[in-house]
Motif scaffolding. Structure first.
Motif, PDB file in Angstrom:
ATOM      1  N   LEU A  98      28.058  -5.346  49.179  1.00  0.00           N
ATOM      2  CA  LEU A  98      27.312  -6.288  48.346  1.00  0.00           C
ATOM      3  C   LEU A  98      28.234  -7.222  47.571  1.00  0.00           C
ATOM      4  N   HIS A 148      29.022  -9.722  50.103  1.00  0.00           N
ATOM      5  CA  HIS A 148      27.787 -10.483  50.278  1.00  0.00           C
ATOM      6  C   HIS A 148      27.649 -11.551  49.193  1.00  0.00           C
ATOM      7  N   GLN A 149      27.973 -11.196  47.976  1.00  0.00           N
ATOM      8  CA  GLN A 149      27.864 -12.155  46.873  1.00  0.00           C
ATOM      9  C   GLN A 149      28.875 -13.284  47.031  1.00  0.00           C
ATOM     10  N   THR A 202      26.362 -13.564  55.610  1.00  0.00           N
ATOM     11  CA  THR A 202      25.846 -13.117  54.315  1.00  0.00           C
ATOM     12  C   THR A 202      24.577 -12.286  54.476  1.00  0.00           C
ATOM     13  N   GLY A 205      23.865  -8.129  53.640  1.00  0.00           N
ATOM     14  CA  GLY A 205      22.772  -7.663  52.783  1.00  0.00           C
ATOM     15  C   GLY A 205      21.835  -6.703  53.487  1.00  0.00           C
ATOM     16  N   LYS A 250      14.990 -11.714  47.840  1.00  0.00           N
ATOM     17  CA  LYS A 250      14.752 -11.453  49.257  1.00  0.00           C
ATOM     18  C   LYS A 250      13.689 -12.391  49.831  1.00  0.00           C
TER      19      LYS A 250
END
Length: 220
Positions: free
Chosen positions: A84, A87-88, A140, A144, A164
């Protein structure tokens, strides 16, 4: 005569001094009781010394019992945190790249369809940014989706849920953008190409808006 002799013998006995015991007794009775001074300290009964042998940290069964740690759970949590975090970081890079793609796409549209000479100077830049933003978007999203979920989560209408939702809309927009781009190239030289390009342009702004809204859900 006899009476005078008896009186002479009794008078000295009656007038005899009191005995030493009687004198001592009278002195004791006449002597005032001794009183203590007002400022004299009051003597208290001695108390037994306090037992200083005690434990400040009282032991308990819960505190002494070792906590069972699941290695698989710890590993899953660490893996999720790492994925994550990446991902950020990729999400921020993707949003910036997508914004640049929309800006350059607008310049390319003006150059080709609004009488700016159709020089083609923005075409390659636009194509490169499309490839870059699409790759970052896919990477990305996969991070997630593939991040492990160690704990069961119930559906709640919080910022993560709205993130989401917006990113799902952005995913649909990105896929539609790719299809419209291919369709625009296939209609090269036709009048209907302008309509396809305009739909591609509008959808690009909508996709950028969904990505921005999804990012704001995480920030706030």
């Amino acid at each position: 005569m006899f009476r005078s002799v008896v009186a002479a013998l009794l008078i000295p006995l009656l007038a005899a001094p009191v005995t030493h015991a009687q004198a001592a007794s009278s002195k004791t009775e006449s002597k005032p009781a001794e009183t203590q001074p007002a400022d004299a300290p009051v003597q208290q009964a001695e108390e037994p010394p306090m037992d200083m042998d005690f434990d400040l940290l009282e032991s308990s069964t819960a505190a002494e019992a070792p906590v069972a740690v699941d290695p698989k759970l710890e590993k899953a949590i660490a893996r999720r945190r790492t994925m994550l975090s990446i991902h950020q970081g990729l999400g921020i890079a993707m949003a910036v790249t997508l914004a640049a793609t929309v800006v350059v796409g607008q310049l390319n549209f003006d150059d080709r369809y609004r009488g700016y000479g159709d020089t083609g100077k923005y075409r390659n830049w636009h194509t490169g940014l499309v490839v870059g933003s699409s790759s970052l978007f896919a990477g990305t999203g996969l991070l997630g989706l593939l991040a492990p979920t160690p704990f069961e989560k119930k559906l709640r209408w919080d910022t993560i849920t709205f993130h989401k939702i917006f990113m799902s809309l952005a995913t649909a927009g990105m896929l539609s953008q790719v299809l419209l781009g291919r369709l625009t190239e296939a209609r090269e030289g036709k009048l209907s190409q302008v309509d396809t390009v305009r739909a591609h342009q509008v959808l690009g702004y909508a996709t950028l808006g969904a990505v921005t809204a999804g990012a704001l859900m995480i920030v706030f």
